[in-house]
Structures are given as C-alpha cells and as structure tokens.
Design a protein around this motif. Structure first.
Motif, PDB file in Angstrom:
ATOM      1  N   PHE A   1       9.020  69.067  99.921  1.00 56.90           N
ATOM      2  CA  PHE A   1       9.874  67.457 100.449  1.00 56.90           C
ATOM      3  C   PHE A   1       9.354  66.896  99.693  1.00 56.90           C
ATOM      4  CE2 PHE A   1      11.317  64.597 103.178  1.00 56.90           C
ATOM      5  CZ  PHE A   1      12.668  64.578 103.818  1.00 56.90           C
ATOM      6  N   ASN A   2       8.297  66.282  99.317  1.00 51.62           N
ATOM      7  CA  ASN A   2       7.791  64.758  97.915  1.00 51.62           C
ATOM      8  C   ASN A   2       7.870  65.599  96.804  1.00 51.62           C
ATOM      9  OD1 ASN A   2       6.210  63.684  96.907  1.00 51.62           O
ATOM     10  ND2 ASN A   2       5.941  62.449  98.227  1.00 51.62           N
ATOM     11  N   LYS A   3       8.906  65.178  96.410  1.00 50.03           N
ATOM     12  CA  LYS A   3       9.384  66.173  94.363  1.00 50.03           C
ATOM     13  C   LYS A   3       8.328  65.575  93.860  1.00 50.03           C
ATOM     14  CE  LYS A   3      14.948  64.938  94.864  1.00 50.03           C
ATOM     15  NZ  LYS A   3      14.190  64.297  96.128  1.00 50.03           N
ATOM     16  N   ARG A   4       7.612  63.903  93.915  1.00 52.86           N
ATOM     17  CA  ARG A   4       7.156  63.848  92.717  1.00 52.86           C
ATOM     18  C   ARG A   4       5.600  64.715  93.373  1.00 52.86           C
ATOM     19  NH1 ARG A   4       6.490  57.355  94.316  1.00 52.86           N
ATOM     20  NH2 ARG A   4       4.748  57.072  96.078  1.00 52.86           N
ATOM     21  N   ASP A   5       5.227  64.748  94.402  1.00 53.23           N
ATOM     22  CA  ASP A   5       4.486  65.577  93.900  1.00 53.23           C
ATOM     23  C   ASP A   5       4.070  67.269  94.262  1.00 53.23           C
ATOM     24  OD1 ASP A   5       2.515  63.420  95.301  1.00 53.23           O
ATOM     25  OD2 ASP A   5       2.822  64.182  97.418  1.00 53.23           O
ATOM     26  N   LEU A   6       5.333  67.670  94.266  1.00 60.56           N
ATOM     27  CA  LEU A   6       5.767  69.239  94.341  1.00 60.56           C
ATOM     28  C   LEU A   6       5.567  68.930  92.496  1.00 60.56           C
ATOM     29  CD1 LEU A   6       7.412  72.001  94.417  1.00 60.56           C
ATOM     30  CD2 LEU A   6       8.972  70.893  94.570  1.00 60.56           C
ATOM     31  N   LEU A   7       5.866  68.298  92.055  1.00 59.79           N
ATOM     32  CA  LEU A   7       6.328  68.493  90.406  1.00 59.79           C
ATOM     33  C   LEU A   7       4.608  68.254  89.563  1.00 59.79           C
ATOM     34  CD1 LEU A   7       9.719  67.334  89.600  1.00 59.79           C
ATOM     35  CD2 LEU A   7       8.942  68.915  90.304  1.00 59.79           C
ATOM     36  N   SER A   8       4.603  67.242  90.434  1.00 55.03           N
ATOM     37  CA  SER A   8       2.294  67.111  89.652  1.00 55.03           C
ATOM     38  C   SER A   8       1.806  68.503  90.039  1.00 55.03           C
ATOM     39  CB  SER A   8       2.095  66.333  90.498  1.00 55.03           C
ATOM     40  OG  SER A   8       2.591  64.802  90.808  1.00 55.03           O
ATOM     41  N   VAL A   9       1.815  69.139  90.992  1.00 51.75           N
ATOM     42  CA  VAL A   9       1.120  70.057  91.347  1.00 51.75           C
ATOM     43  C   VAL A   9       1.432  71.278  90.810  1.00 51.75           C
ATOM     44  CG1 VAL A   9       1.055  72.263  93.069  1.00 51.75           C
ATOM     45  CG2 VAL A   9       0.430  70.115  94.203  1.00 51.75           C
ATOM     46  N   LEU A  10       3.544  71.331  90.418  1.00 53.66           N
ATOM     47  CA  LEU A  10       4.007  72.752  89.376  1.00 53.66           C
ATOM     48  C   LEU A  10       3.266  72.327  87.909  1.00 53.66           C
ATOM     49  CD1 LEU A  10       6.560  73.020  90.908  1.00 53.66           C
ATOM     50  CD2 LEU A  10       4.667  74.634  91.061  1.00 53.66           C
ATOM     51  N   LYS A  11       2.857  71.860  87.167  1.00 54.35           N
ATOM     52  CA  LYS A  11       2.923  70.671  85.639  1.00 54.35           C
ATOM     53  C   LYS A  11       1.934  72.030  85.906  1.00 54.35           C
ATOM     54  CE  LYS A  11       5.235  66.819  84.791  1.00 54.35           C
ATOM     55  NZ  LYS A  11       5.330  65.217  84.761  1.00 54.35           N
ATOM     56  N   PRO A  12       0.749  71.881  85.888  1.00 54.63           N
ATOM     57  CA  PRO A  12      -0.422  72.102  85.571  1.00 54.63           C
ATOM     58  C   PRO A  12      -0.123  73.765  85.049  1.00 54.63           C
ATOM     59  CG  PRO A  12      -1.648  71.017  87.067  1.00 54.63           C
ATOM     60  CD  PRO A  12       0.390  71.151  86.898  1.00 54.63           C
ATOM     61  N   TYR A  13       1.022  74.342  85.863  1.00 50.38           N
ATOM     62  CA  TYR A  13       0.628  75.696  85.653  1.00 50.38           C
ATOM     63  C   TYR A  13       2.303  76.321  85.178  1.00 50.38           C
ATOM     64  CZ  TYR A  13      -1.846  76.618  90.148  1.00 50.38           C
ATOM     65  OH  TYR A  13      -2.491  76.143  91.419  1.00 50.38           O
ATOM     66  N   GLY A  14       2.434  75.197  83.682  1.00 54.16           N
ATOM     67  CA  GLY A  14       2.920  75.200  82.570  1.00 54.16           C
ATOM     68  C   GLY A  14       4.242  75.355  83.081  1.00 54.16           C
ATOM     69  N   ILE A  15       4.943  74.644  84.182  1.00 50.94           N
ATOM     70  CA  ILE A  15       6.473  74.172  84.578  1.00 50.94           C
ATOM     71  C   ILE A  15       7.123  72.781  84.006  1.00 50.94           C
ATOM     72  CG2 ILE A  15       8.099  74.278  86.342  1.00 50.94           C
ATOM     73  CD1 ILE A  15       6.216  76.141  87.942  1.00 50.94           C
ATOM     74  N   LYS A  16       7.785  73.211  82.953  1.00 52.31           N
ATOM     75  CA  LYS A  16       8.164  71.875  83.020  1.00 52.31           C
ATOM     76  C   LYS A  16       8.929  71.281  84.120  1.00 52.31           C
ATOM     77  CE  LYS A  16       7.977  73.063  78.234  1.00 52.31           C
ATOM     78  NZ  LYS A  16       7.268  74.882  77.778  1.00 52.31           N
ATOM     79  N   THR A  17       8.897  69.289  83.410  1.00 55.74           N
ATOM     80  CA  THR A  17       9.846  68.822  84.474  1.00 55.74           C
ATOM     81  C   THR A  17      10.363  67.038  83.269  1.00 55.74           C
ATOM     82  OG1 THR A  17       7.953  67.535  84.697  1.00 55.74           O
ATOM     83  CG2 THR A  17       7.791  69.116  86.381  1.00 55.74           C
ATOM     84  N   ALA A  18      11.523  66.759  84.306  1.00 53.60           N
ATOM     85  CA  ALA A  18      11.304  64.942  83.342  1.00 53.60           C
ATOM     86  C   ALA A  18      10.331  64.790  82.717  1.00 53.60           C
ATOM     87  CB  ALA A  18      12.690  64.942  83.997  1.00 53.60           C
ATOM     88  N   THR A  19      10.484  63.187  82.239  1.00 55.15           N
ATOM     89  CA  THR A  19      10.012  62.494  82.262  1.00 55.15           C
ATOM     90  C   THR A  19      10.079  61.114  83.689  1.00 55.15           C
ATOM     91  OG1 THR A  19      10.036  62.129  80.143  1.00 55.15           O
ATOM     92  CG2 THR A  19       8.726  60.160  81.380  1.00 55.15           C
ATOM     93  N   SER A  20       9.325  61.119  84.452  1.00 51.34           N
ATOM     94  CA  SER A  20       9.319  60.110  86.207  1.00 51.34           C
ATOM     95  C   SER A  20       8.310  58.784  85.730  1.00 51.34           C
ATOM     96  CB  SER A  20       8.931  61.176  86.632  1.00 51.34           C
ATOM     97  OG  SER A  20       9.098  62.050  87.060  1.00 51.34           O
ATOM     98  N   PHE A  21       9.094  58.086  86.769  1.00 49.90           N
ATOM     99  CA  PHE A  21       7.889  56.775  86.792  1.00 49.90           C
ATOM    100  C   PHE A  21       8.504  56.714  88.205  1.00 49.90           C
ATOM    101  CE2 PHE A  21       7.766  52.395  87.185  1.00 49.90           C
ATOM    102  CZ  PHE A  21       7.378  51.887  86.164  1.00 49.90           C
ATOM    103  N   TYR A  22       7.489  56.368  89.092  1.00 49.68           N
ATOM    104  CA  TYR A  22       7.715  56.128  89.706  1.00 49.68           C
ATOM    105  C   TYR A  22       7.279  54.705  91.046  1.00 49.68           C
ATOM    106  CZ  TYR A  22       5.972  61.609  89.693  1.00 49.68           C
ATOM    107  OH  TYR A  22       5.916  62.614  89.330  1.00 49.68           O
TER     108      TYR A  22
END
Length: 325
Positions: free
Chosen positions: A114-135
């Motif tokens: 439900f927390n978009k930034r936490d989700l993407l932060s957790v998945l990044k090390p597994y090679g899942i690509k995301t947009a560039t973000s500013f929080y």
C-alpha cells in the motif's frame, strides 16, 4: 454451508468502487456452497446489510452480528475494501487476531504494498526496474528546481498511499508542481514525484489458483486522457485490451517480473501490478492487493480471458482462505 462475510466500503475516497466490487462478489458467490453476508465498513458504522437493506450492527469484539435474535459468526471473510482499512493491513491484522480466515494477503504485505515508495524500495534489489522518484512528507520544505533536476518534466505527483488514481497529477511545467503537491496532500501526508515513463502501459494479475501461482493474461491500457486516471479507469475514457498487443518476448518479461514480485513478497490472494514498458523493459509503478472486482475491472477481464469465471475466481479465493493458504 459456510458463512462468508463480504466486507466492502472503507474509509477512503475509493469506498464507492469498493461497494460495487463487494456487490459483484455477493452476486457471483456460489450459492450452493456459501451464504454471503454484505458487511459495510465505514468510520461511523460497521453493519450487516440484508436483502431489504436493513442494517444490523457488527460486534467488533468478535466480528459477529445478531440477526433476528440469532448470533451469526463467520467462517471466512472476503475482503473487497480498496484503500484503508482493507488494503493497508489494518483489517488483515484484526482478522488474524480474531482467528478468522480472510482471502487477501497478510497484514505486513498489505501495509508494504500500500506504501508505493516502500514497495518499490524493497523490490529494486531484486532487479525490478522503477521510475526515478522524489519523496516528500507533509510539512517538508522543498525547492521545485531540485525536484525537476531529479525527475525531469513532465512528471507525476502521486499520493503515496491511495488508489483509483485519486490525487494524481501529470505536471508539465515547474510552475504547476506546488499545485499538484497540494492536491496530492489532500489524499495523503506522504507523496511521491515520479519521472514520466514514455511507453506502453500494462496491468497484470497474479493469483494463487488451485494451489499454483499463475499469471493472468496481460491487459494493455490505452487512455484517452493524459494518463490512466479515475475517468479512464471507471468512466470509460480508456481502452483496455486483453491480451496486450506486445511481443511474446515482452509479455514473458512482464509475466516473469510480476510473478517474481509476488513470490519475493510472499504474497497471497489477488495482486494486480502496473507496469510501463520502456525500451523493452517493464518498469513497475505499483501493486494492488485488493484490485477492483466489478465486472468491468481488470482482474475479472483477465480471468475471463484465462477461462476462469467470476464464480470460480471467488470460490478459489474463499477455499484457499478456509484452507489457511
């Protein structure tokens, strides 16, 4: 006959969509196996609503209801609440404490996704690509030029924890940023500003079906609006094409990425992940764990394309919950 509480409504702007989803679940429930109870959960009341729209208060101590002098306790809960408290882990934790099986993921996974930034932060090390973000958090001082330097223009300003595209703006000039940030803060006290990904938008469901994790057919989203906003999602301002018009190689990449995310997070129940494909690579935007279940929603569309009826989809979810899976 198992008694199934179908919870719907919720405390967020998505409550109307949730009521539609919950009523679809109720209508398509296998009446030879289950007795469905429509449970409306709002800040001001938790009630069972019968066929005559008569309301009976829920006892929150044990999640039971007294109907015509008889106490009803539920064998399982079907969660159709988009947003808080159904999609952010609150209800999942509550039902776990009460020992009542429910069909969605566990409370930690719900809170994380439900927390978009936490989700993407957790998945990044597994090679899942995301947009560039500013929080940003509410009250933070910010300089618009710093945001633009990091994410570029155009960009998207989103509430960090909300759904159905409420509070999202596409920003084309630096001057528009403060207005978009204020709009997002009306939905949430945390926001995420993301770079614009120019590519093909797709959405894909991953579910545990009869004990096996399967990826449903991919849907391509072609919005008539500037992006896949509320109007595009629910008011017909988009084309949703299932299966997506992408190459087999790209489809395989999307399927692998969506399944990888589901497995890494130890998900259960439904998930629907959104991606933008840029230069042949899927970039994840978010994952929904209580996706829309109206007849026109994406997961039902994808299930139909996979040869799974709504009755089969809902029966499977309930049986997995009852089996403790």
């Amino acid at each position: 006959m198992k008694k199934i509480a179908i919870v719907m409504g919720g405390y967020s702007s998505e409550f109307e969509i949730s009521l539609k989803s919950g009523n679809v679940v109720y209508d398509y429930l296998d009446k030879t196996r289950y007795v469905g109870y429509r449970i409306h959960i709002f800040r001001e009341k938790w009630v069972y609503v019968d066929e005559n729209n008569q309301e009976f208060p829920i006892d929150r101590n044990d999640f039971s209801v007294v109907v015509n002098g008889e106490k009803v306790k539920f064998d399982a809960v079907f969660n159709a609440i988009h947003g808080t408290p159904g999609e952010d882990g609150l209800l999942q934790a509550y039902f776990e404490l009460l020992g009542i099986p429910q069909n969605s993921c566990d409370y930690y996974q719900a809170a994380l996704t439900f927390n978009k930034r936490d989700l993407l932060s957790v998945l990044k090390p597994y090679g899942i690509k995301t947009a560039t973000s500013f929080y940003l958090n509410k009250g933070d001082h910010f300089e618009t030029f710093e945001i633009v330097n990091k994410v570029g223009l155009p960009c998207f300003v989103k509430p960090n924890k909300s759904g159905s595209s409420f509070g999202i703006s596409k920003v084309k000039t630096e001057a528009e940023l403060p207005i978009a940030i204020e709009i997002a803060y009306k939905e949430d006290n945390e926001i995420i500003v993301e770079s614009f990904l120019d590519g093909t938008e797709v959405s894909v469901g991953v579910i545990d079906y009869q004990g096996e994790i399967i990826v449903l057919p991919i849907t391509e989203i072609v919005s008539e609006n500037d992006f896949f906003d509320y109007e595009a999602k629910y008011l017909g301002k988009s084309q949703e094409i299932t299966p997506a018009r992408i190459s087999d190689e790209l489809a395989q990449k999307v399927r692998q990425t969506a399944k990888r995310a589901y497995e890494v997070l130890k998900m259960k129940g439904f998930s629907r992940s959104e991606f933008i494909i840029v230069d042949g690579e899927p970039h994840m935007l978010e994952m929904n764990t209580i996706p829309g279940l109206t007849t026109e929603s994406l997961i039902p569309q994808q299930a139909r394309a996979a040869g799974i009826s709504l009755e089969e989809l809902f029966t499977n979810a309930i049986e997995l919950a009852l089996a403790g899976k």
